[in-house]
Design a protein around this motif. Structure first.
Motif, PDB file in Angstrom:
ATOM      1  N   ILE A  82      -4.320   1.683 -16.555  1.00 42.75           N
ATOM      2  CA  ILE A  82      -4.077   1.775 -18.000  1.00 42.75           C
ATOM      3  C   ILE A  82      -4.600   0.529 -18.702  1.00 42.75           C
ATOM      4  CG2 ILE A  82      -1.774   0.712 -17.969  1.00 42.75           C
ATOM      5  CD1 ILE A  82      -0.904   2.909 -19.969  1.00 42.75           C
TER       6      ILE A  82
ATOM      7  N   SER B  35       2.663   9.612 -10.551  1.00 39.91           N
ATOM      8  CA  SER B  35       1.544   9.738 -11.490  1.00 39.91           C
ATOM      9  C   SER B  35       0.907  11.118 -11.357  1.00 39.91           C
ATOM     10  CB  SER B  35       0.502   8.651 -11.216  1.00 39.91           C
ATOM     11  OG  SER B  35       1.025   7.384 -11.564  1.00 39.91           O
ATOM     12  N   SER B  36       0.832  11.614 -10.104  1.00 40.20           N
ATOM     13  CA  SER B  36       0.229  12.936  -9.894  1.00 40.20           C
ATOM     14  C   SER B  36       1.099  14.032 -10.493  1.00 40.20           C
ATOM     15  CB  SER B  36       0.035  13.204  -8.405  1.00 40.20           C
ATOM     16  OG  SER B  36      -0.870  12.278  -7.882  1.00 40.20           O
TER      17      SER B  36
ATOM     18  N   LEU C  92       2.460   1.678  -3.447  1.00 41.23           N
ATOM     19  CA  LEU C  92       1.463   2.175  -4.407  1.00 41.23           C
ATOM     20  C   LEU C  92       1.300   3.688  -4.277  1.00 41.23           C
ATOM     21  CD1 LEU C  92      -1.331  -0.574  -4.213  1.00 41.23           C
ATOM     22  CD2 LEU C  92       0.250  -0.120  -6.102  1.00 41.23           C
TER      23      LEU C  92
ATOM     24  N   ARG D 262      -7.475   7.542 -10.179  1.00 35.98           N
ATOM     25  CA  ARG D 262      -6.572   6.869 -11.101  1.00 35.98           C
ATOM     26  C   ARG D 262      -7.258   5.722 -11.798  1.00 35.98           C
ATOM     27  NH1 ARG D 262      -3.210   9.407 -12.721  1.00 35.98           N
ATOM     28  NH2 ARG D 262      -2.574  10.187 -10.702  1.00 35.98           N
TER      29      ARG D 262
ATOM     30  N   MET E 119      -7.121  -4.965  -4.177  1.00 36.71           N
ATOM     31  CA  MET E 119      -7.180  -3.548  -3.792  1.00 36.71           C
ATOM     32  C   MET E 119      -7.606  -2.710  -5.003  1.00 36.71           C
ATOM     33  SD  MET E 119      -4.073  -1.145  -2.430  1.00 36.71           S
ATOM     34  CE  MET E 119      -3.899  -1.996  -0.884  1.00 36.71           C
ATOM     35  N   PRO E 120      -8.595  -1.840  -4.849  1.00 41.69           N
ATOM     36  CA  PRO E 120      -8.999  -1.008  -5.987  1.00 41.69           C
ATOM     37  C   PRO E 120      -8.040   0.175  -6.155  1.00 41.69           C
ATOM     38  CG  PRO E 120     -10.333  -0.495  -4.073  1.00 41.69           C
ATOM     39  CD  PRO E 120      -9.351  -1.556  -3.648  1.00 41.69           C
ATOM     40  N   PRO E 121      -7.905   0.680  -7.370  1.00 44.19           N
ATOM     41  CA  PRO E 121      -7.046   1.846  -7.566  1.00 44.19           C
ATOM     42  C   PRO E 121      -7.656   3.066  -6.869  1.00 44.19           C
ATOM     43  CG  PRO E 121      -8.262   1.377  -9.575  1.00 44.19           C
ATOM     44  CD  PRO E 121      -8.558   0.268  -8.612  1.00 44.19           C
TER      45      PRO E 121
ATOM     46  N   GLU F 273       1.953   6.585  -6.962  1.00 41.23           N
ATOM     47  CA  GLU F 273       0.892   7.566  -7.190  1.00 41.23           C
ATOM     48  C   GLU F 273       1.446   8.993  -7.149  1.00 41.23           C
ATOM     49  OE1 GLU F 273      -2.016   7.041  -8.284  1.00 41.23           O
ATOM     50  OE2 GLU F 273      -2.841   9.052  -8.067  1.00 41.23           O
TER      51      GLU F 273
ATOM     52  N   GLY G  52     -10.036  -4.231 -13.277  1.00 42.70           N
ATOM     53  CA  GLY G  52      -9.633  -3.083 -12.482  1.00 42.70           C
ATOM     54  C   GLY G  52      -8.769  -3.451 -11.297  1.00 42.70           C
ATOM     55  N   VAL G  53      -8.037  -4.545 -11.398  1.00 43.35           N
ATOM     56  CA  VAL G  53      -7.166  -4.950 -10.309  1.00 43.35           C
ATOM     57  C   VAL G  53      -6.069  -3.898 -10.152  1.00 43.35           C
ATOM     58  CG1 VAL G  53      -5.605  -6.313 -11.739  1.00 43.35           C
ATOM     59  CG2 VAL G  53      -5.902  -6.914  -9.348  1.00 43.35           C
ATOM     60  N   TRP G  54      -5.665  -3.664  -8.902  1.00 45.41           N
ATOM     61  CA  TRP G  54      -4.675  -2.619  -8.661  1.00 45.41           C
ATOM     62  C   TRP G  54      -3.554  -3.185  -7.813  1.00 45.41           C
ATOM     63  CZ3 TRP G  54      -3.813   1.387 -11.347  1.00 45.41           C
ATOM     64  CH2 TRP G  54      -3.091   2.486 -10.854  1.00 45.41           C
TER      65      TRP G  54
ATOM     66  N   MET H 115       0.296  -2.977 -12.079  1.00 50.55           N
ATOM     67  CA  MET H 115      -0.704  -2.113 -12.714  1.00 50.55           C
ATOM     68  C   MET H 115      -0.390  -0.646 -12.472  1.00 50.55           C
ATOM     69  SD  MET H 115      -2.784  -3.750 -14.421  1.00 50.55           S
ATOM     70  CE  MET H 115      -2.746  -5.511 -14.648  1.00 50.55           C
TER      71      MET H 115
ATOM     72  N   GLY I 272       2.765   4.811 -18.469  1.00 54.89           N
ATOM     73  CA  GLY I 272       1.944   5.387 -19.535  1.00 54.89           C
ATOM     74  C   GLY I 272       1.827   6.896 -19.396  1.00 54.89           C
ATOM     75  N   LEU I 273       1.674   7.365 -18.153  1.00 57.42           N
ATOM     76  CA  LEU I 273       1.574   8.812 -17.934  1.00 57.42           C
ATOM     77  C   LEU I 273       2.908   9.498 -18.235  1.00 57.42           C
ATOM     78  CD1 LEU I 273      -0.532   8.752 -14.655  1.00 57.42           C
ATOM     79  CD2 LEU I 273      -1.255   9.721 -16.840  1.00 57.42           C
TER      80      LEU I 273
ATOM     81  N   ASP J  88       0.332  14.017 -14.067  1.00 61.60           N
ATOM     82  CA  ASP J  88      -0.952  14.681 -14.321  1.00 61.60           C
ATOM     83  C   ASP J  88      -0.766  16.189 -14.422  1.00 61.60           C
ATOM     84  OD1 ASP J  88      -2.347  12.321 -14.238  1.00 61.60           O
ATOM     85  OD2 ASP J  88      -3.040  12.546 -12.170  1.00 61.60           O
TER      86      ASP J  88
ATOM     87  N   GLY K 171       2.704   0.305 -14.507  1.00 61.91           N
ATOM     88  CA  GLY K 171       2.400   0.442 -15.929  1.00 61.91           C
ATOM     89  C   GLY K 171       1.601   1.707 -16.195  1.00 61.91           C
ATOM     90  N   THR K 172       0.657   1.986 -15.292  1.00 56.37           N
ATOM     91  CA  THR K 172      -0.162   3.186 -15.455  1.00 56.37           C
ATOM     92  C   THR K 172       0.713   4.433 -15.368  1.00 56.37           C
ATOM     93  OG1 THR K 172      -2.040   2.022 -14.498  1.00 56.37           O
ATOM     94  CG2 THR K 172      -2.149   4.422 -14.513  1.00 56.37           C
TER      95      THR K 172
ATOM     96  N   PRO L 203       0.825  -1.227   0.000  1.00 56.29           N
ATOM     97  CA  PRO L 203       0.000   0.000   0.000  1.00 56.29           C
ATOM     98  C   PRO L 203       0.851   1.266   0.000  1.00 56.29           C
ATOM     99  CG  PRO L 203      -0.745  -1.548   1.685  1.00 56.29           C
ATOM    100  CD  PRO L 203       0.548  -2.083   1.150  1.00 56.29           C
TER     101      PRO L 203
END
Lengths: 871, 428
Positions: free
Chosen positions: B10, A287-288, A280, B7, B1-3, A284, A341-343, A347, A354-355, A291, A350-351, A277
């Motif tokens: 992708i 990623s922010s 992650l 977010r 766990m959900p994002p 994030e 939508g697994v996180w 994931m 991509g950003l 953004d 990769g997300t 957690p």
């Protein structure tokens, strides 16, 4: 004096249903009979240290629910009853709440914090309970305050910040709150509970800290403390601190420069070594930052907007950041493909990758390709999947020119990988193919990676893989979706995809029928891909195939009516399937009605379709209702005047749709369908207008109806007026006051709130469209009826025009209605137009516009006004 | 766990179509609403009249057509002096007129540019410029499933099917059967194309009271979408085309004057952006030419030769005065009563004269012709005398012509960004 309610509160939690019901009833009666006493009693219960924790907790919850509700109307009602309560009771309640913060029972403290925040959300914006902040801060500064009191106080401060907005506090109050919170984070002085509460409070207080972030010393201090707590030994504190950093990344991007090295070290350690957690959150953070930088880049591409400064953090960190994210891709979970939508680390990584690609473009490519090349052939599925995922992730952002050669040389490899023995690899490969089609394939681009030469092989692979495991098949549907999309709107008279459409449609229809999965996602993907295929097909070549598909879908829809319905689960499944099928029908109707040659197909089957829709309506499930309603609107437009023969049967469902307040989407779509019918039937809609108009008026006056439906209702009045012309006269006494009321309401909307701004724009546009329809409808015979309203309308237009937040569509509607006014009322408006000269500047500005439609409308309006002025 | 809420993974499922269907439906409805409101706005109702705002003429109710047409026959002899009653008809009604009435009505519908004898101020700001195609000006009306082009004198040039609104007997899905349109064109023989230089009515929407800026804008956006610019076909005998129109800055003037066009040029036209479409002579549209941009710089005679002496065509009034076609007319001389009687001239006759250069004078900027030598009665096809500005321009052309350099010099250098500012560029 408070009432003794402990026993009732305990009874309300009894295992015995009967006792519970009686207790709940008692509480309800008490609340209705004497709200002040009820509230007072609850707060007394909550604050009484000798009462059982269970009754205190429930007392707190009921108290909270007596102050706040999800429903906006109910919330307003509760607020008003609190505001109008006897001040002495209110102050006793508040005293009890503050007292409870020192309770030894943690549940009581926690509940009290929540209630305090609710009271604050009512009173602080009204500039009441100003001593709250001082009292809370006292708890923090008293040397003998026990740790639980400090912890509860910080929690309360956090909740209060969450409930109110920055302008509700004076800067001095903000300073004091932040000081208390940041001190609470100090490792030396406080227990971990207190520090955790402090970090969480800071998260909510960050929005208030603008002035403090502008001050270098204060900013340095806040950042230092947050970075320290982000390395605390307690994982919860580290996580909460990283959440703060994520929030700071987006709120205070412009101030981050001096801290970036520290932040990079901190986050990369977390990504590499900390618990998931926390890792992650660290991802994030980046990623922010992406953004923010993407947004700044987009803003600077739009002309004239002064964009915020760009610090290029991503570009600077790129050589270390990209490898960090690539590492995470190798940390897949074994069963991650089975869940949408697994996180997880892979994931999130990769997300973020991509950003990053979208932020920096071409420069990411050489940093990622070696990873792809070295891993894609390895024996471990994790390596092959990660390599493919990395490649798929960077396909948006870099130029087509940069990517196309890589894709060209890698395409055959990817197509072969659809036979990999790992389902994970196949899943990600199919997804990557979809991304290739999405970003690198367009019938009109010179670099398109699809050619007449490789298309047959691609289609063959896709059609084979669509029979693979359900998760792979779903990704293949996605790939076909984008494959079809790329062929849309090609100029040529023929689409390269046409020869394959028959096989693809067949494959999608059988995929929709697959019985080997209980997951409904595959079926909806298959049908929705079918929709895109129809939308993007070249109608000249495919009309007979689309007609055939229409029959097949109608057949499938009629079969849903024969399904055995035993349980509510059956009902829901039937309804979901009907929704998908109605969706396909809607797309087909809309496609075929685009050209004169094919619209006859719709007329041929209109009766049958209409019967089906009516039967679907009869099943009465709201989702179906919505999709069938959408399809029906398309049908009405396509069939034109002959839709009249269905009206009698259909009307009751239309009315039902208009009355469906709870599902406002359904209501909103029904309103749109009224417009479709108006345009199809013209004055043949007249017999139904009394019912429709009175329902629409009812909807407008209802406070429960979702506000997004209201602007379309106004536009709908315009549709009706235009369709029935002079017959609209009898509605004028009802509709005009509504329009005027809504116009007044527009000026009361808060301009600070983006949502409200957008709503205001929609409302203004709806009002203008209503007036336009009425004026044009009355032009030939009843224009005089509108003369008494012209002045007020003109003033409203003037007010809207002076609003700097109006969007272009509103401007266009304003300009159009101005022209309609001059057109319909002619010389009657001469004096008004001479008195209100704002139109000169407005039209001048619009005629310079790049928007052709706006320009066209403005020039027309100018002509109409000139004609009046010279008359 | 959900994002986290903000977010999206992708690798989320690519397809989510329901919202898209809703949005597309909404888009369709919005578009159709705007279409039907626009249709309502363009419906010819009482508001649209054919006459220009400066004219005192008003449209007449339908029932009067026949009596008015009859009137016009009775008063035929006076048509040229008085306002022809037929003028008060609208295009749809006028299209029912035949023969002489029709010619007389249509002869008065064109906006006639004056000749540029001096340079108007603010040319670069308030004017457009474009190269005039060589050929006959004509008024093209499409209605009732056919298209008729009429020359300046009102006589029919072509009667043909076209893709203009209601211009042929094919089903026109985009408008009511009664719709019509009126264009101001030049028919260019070499490529058999109608070059549209102005739009007067489009799908019943009158543009008389609109500025040139709007008319050109409308022309540019509407003509192509009707299919009128397509190559000829069975139901579309002649191609229509727009001409490139430029802001009259240095770049625009240069483009109109020296760039090669798909058509043969015959001079340059200047249109004031703010001017309405005004029938008859107007100083808000100007024509100018020189030897470089026109083969017809100096007037030619019937053999196509430039006569040694300048010739003018003037209209003889009741009292023998010889006047131009201007409103009010400019008197350039008069005939002796006995000469009139001997020649059997009647008021309204158009007569051709030669001018003696040495007798011409310019007094306070006004041209005075002095001695006029009668040559002949004018060609019957002519509907009007020369205008004052034409006579002046031709005189100047022979002595001290207004040169392109003079016009260019009156325009301020280009704006700082130096881009060719083409506000409304017609065609591609």
């Amino acid at each position: 004096m408070a009432m003794e309610i402990t026993q009732i509160l305990l009874a309300a939690q009894s295992a015995d249903g009967q006792i519970r019901t009686v207790a709940e009833e008692n509480l309800k009666q008490f609340q209705q009979q004497n709200l002040p006493l009820f509230i007072h009693s609850l707060s007394t219960e909550l604050s009484s240290e000798h009462k059982p924790p269970e009754s205190r907790r429930l007392a707190g919850l009921i108290l909270k629910n007596s102050l706040d509700a999800k429903d906006a109307a109910r919330r307003e009602e509760l607020t008003q009853s609190w505001v109008s309560m006897d001040p002495s009771i209110k102050s006793q309640v508040k005293e009890s709440l503050l007292l409870t913060l020192a309770s030894l029972v943690s549940e009581a403290r926690h509940t009290s914090c929540q209630v305090i925040a609710k009271v604050a959300s009512i009173e602080i914006p009204r500039r009441e309970w100003q001593e709250l902040i001082v009292k809370l801060l006292n708890n923090m500064t008293q040397p003998d305050s026990p740790a639980p009191l400090k912890q509860a106080t910080l929690e309360a401060l956090g909740y209060v910040c969450e409930e109110i907005s920055p302008q509700d506090l004076e800067q001095e109050q903000v300073n004091a709150v932040l000081t208390a919170v940041v001190q609470g984070m100090n490792q030396m002085e406080h227990s971990s509970e207190v520090r955790l509460a402090a970090v969480k409070a800071l998260y909510n207080a960050l929005d208030f800290a603008q002035a403090n972030f502008e001050n270098e010393t204060e900013r340095n201090f806040i950042m230092k403390v947050v970075c320290e707590t982000a390395m605390a030994k307690e994982p919860e504190i580290r996580q909460a601190s990283l959440e703060c950093l994520v929030s700071i990344a987006s709120t205070y991007y412009g101030y981050l420069e001096p801290y970036m090295q520290t932040l990079f070290n901190l986050t990369s350690n977390a990504v590499r070594g900390d618990q998931e957690p926390i890792a992650l959150q660290a991802i994030e953070f980046w990623s922010s930052i992406c953004d923010e930088e993407i947004q700044i880049q987009e803003e600077s591409e739009e002309e004239d907007t002064g964009s915020s400064p760009h610090s290029n953090f991503i570009n600077q960190a790129l050589p270390v950041l990209v490898p960090l994210m690539l590492e995470t891709l190798l940390k897949q979970e074994e069963d991650q493909d089975q869940e949408d939508g697994v996180w997880n680390l892979s994931m999130a990584g990769g997300t973020c990758l991509g950003l990053i690609a979208r932020t920096v473009g071409d420069t990411i490519v050489p940093l990622v390709m070696p990873f792809v090349e070295s891993n894609i052939t390895k024996g471990d599925w994790r390596c092959r999947e990660a390599a493919t995922f990395a490649f798929g992730s960077i396909l948006e952002g870099p130029s087509v020119k940069k990517l196309a050669p890589l894709v060209h040389s890698g395409l055959e490899f990817l197509l072969n990988a659809m036979k990999d023995h790992s389902s994970h690899v196949k899943d990600t490969t199919a997804w990557t193919l979809g991304r290739i089609f999405e970003f690198l394939h367009s019938a009109s681009s010179e670099y398109s990676v699809l050619t007449a030469a490789n298309l047959p092989r691609i289609i063959a692979v896709l059609l084979e893989s669509i029979r693979d495991a359900p998760n792979v098949a779903e990704k293949v549907c996605g790939a076909i979706y984008f494959l079809a999309q790329g062929y849309e709107g090609g100029d040529s008279s023929s689409s390269l995809l046409t020869p394959y459409l028959g096989d693809i449609v067949t494959a999608l229809l059988s995929t929709a029928d697959r019985a080997d999965t209980s997951n409904p996602r595959l079926r909806s993907s298959a049908y929705e891909t079918l929709n895109e295929l129809v939308r993007c097909s070249n109608l000249r070549e495919t009309s007979s195939m689309v007609a055939q598909l229409l029959l097949e879908i109608m057949n499938r829809l009629s079969k849903t009516l024969e399904l055995q319905i035993v349980s509510s689960d059956d009902r829901e499944k039937q309804s979901d399937l009907q929704a998908l099928l109605c969706g396909v029908l809607q797309v087909i109707i809309q496609k075929l009605s685009n050209s004169d040659e094919t619209s006859s197909i719709i007329n041929q089957y209109a009766d049958q379709m209409m019967i089906l829709f009516l039967q679907v309506f009869a099943c009465r499930s709201s989702t179906v209702h919505e999709e069938a309603m959408l399809a029906l609107g398309a049908l009405a437009y396509a069939t034109g005047p002959q839709f009249a023969k269905y009206m009698q049967e259909f009307y009751k469902y239309l009315e039902m749709g208009l009355q469906n307040f709870e599902e406002y989407q359904v209501c909103s779509i029904s309103v749109g369908v009224v417009g479709d019918i108006c345009r199809a039937l013209d004055d043949k809609i007249l017999p139904y207008c009394d019912g429709i108009v009175s329902q629409l008026l009812k909807n407008l006056s209802d406070p429960v109806l979702h506000r997004s439906v209201k602007p379309p209702i106004f536009s709908c009045f315009g549709d009706i007026a235009l369709a029935i012309g002079e017959h609209f006269e009898k509605y004028i006494p009802y509709v005009i006051p509504m329009l005027q009321g809504a116009a007044d309401h527009c000026s009361e909307l808060s301009p600070d709130d983006d949502d409200m701004q957008e709503y205001g724009n929609q409302l203004r546009r709806g009002i203008f469209e209503a007036y336009s329809g009425i004026l044009q409808g009355f032009k030939s015979s009843k224009a005089a009826l509108m003369v008494p309203h012209a002045n007020r309308l003109l003033k409203f237009i003037e007010a809207v025009v002076s609003d700097k937040f109006r969007d272009e569509e509103v401007t266009k509607a304003a300009v159009a209605v101005l022209g309609d006014l001059a057109d319909a009322l002619g010389p009657n408006t001469k004096v008004l137009l001479k008195d209100h000269t704002f139109h000169v500047e407005l039209l001048g500005e619009c005629i310079q516009s790049d928007n052709d439609q706006l320009k066209e409308t403005a020039v027309w309006t100018q002509g109409m006004i000139q004609r009046v002025l010279v008359s | 766990m959900p994002p986290p809420e903000v977010r999206r993974s992708i690798k989320r499922s690519a397809v989510s179509d329901q919202q898209r269907r809703r949005e597309l439906a909404l888009l369709r409805q919005t578009q159709q609403r705007s279409d039907s409101q626009n249709r309502a706005r363009r419906l010819a109702s009482s508001v649209f009249t054919l006459s220009s705002s400066s004219s005192s003429d008003l449209i007449l109710p339908d029932k009067d057509i026949l009596t008015r047409a009859a009137d016009s026959e009775e008063h035929e002899a006076h048509l040229d002096e008085s306002v022809a009653p037929a003028r008060e008809l609208n295009v749809v009604q006028a299209s029912k007129l035949k023969g002489r009435e029709a010619r007389q009505w249509f002869a008065r519908q064109l906006m006639l540019p004056e000749w540029m004898i001096d340079i108007p101020p603010k040319l670069d700001r308030d004017w457009y410029v474009f190269a005039r195609p060589a050929g006959n000006r004509c008024f093209v009306v499409s209605s009732n499933g056919t298209t008729i082009s009429r020359l300046r004198n009102g006589s029919v040039l072509h009667h043909f099917p076209s893709s203009l609104p209601n211009g042929s007997r094919t089903r026109d899905s985009s408008g009511p059967a009664s719709s019509y349109c009126v264009l101001d064109c030049i028919f260019h023989e070499p490529d058999q194309t109608y070059y549209v230089i102005d739009m007067v009515c489009w799908r019943d929407y009158s543009l008389y009271d609109c500025t040139a800026e709007f008319r050109f804008f409308w022309l540019n956006s509407k003509l192509a979408e009707s299919g009128a610019c397509n190559s000829p076909s069975t139901y579309h005998r002649y191609r229509f085309s727009v001409v490139p129109i430029y802001d009259c800055n240095q770049a625009g003037l240069h483009a109109a004057y020296s760039t090669s066009m798909p058509y043969t040029k015959d001079g340059v036209l200047f249109f004031n952006k703010h001017a309405h479409y005004q029938t008859g002579n107007t100083p808000l549209a100007l024509v100018w030419k020189d030897n470089y941009c026109s083969q017809y710089f100096l007037d030619t005679d019937s053999q196509g030769l430039v006569p040694t002496q300048q010739q003018v065509v003037l209209e003889m009034q009741e009292d023998g005065k010889l006047t131009t076609s201007d409103d009010p007319p400019v008197v350039f001389g008069s005939l002796e009563v006995d000469f009139i009687q001997k020649s059997e001239f009647r008021a309204g006759n158009l007569l051709r004269f030669a001018i003696k250069d040495e007798s011409v004078r310019v007094v306070d900027g006004k041209l005075e012709l002095g001695d006029l030598q009668f040559i002949s009665k004018s060609n019957r096809a002519r509907a009007f005398a020369d205008s004052y500005s034409k006579v002046f321009f031709q005189y100047a052309a022979r002595h001290s012509p207004l040169k392109i350099e003079d016009i260019a010099a009156s325009i301020l250098p280009n704006l700082p960004d130096d881009s060719p500012i083409v506000d409304v560029e017609m065609g591609s």
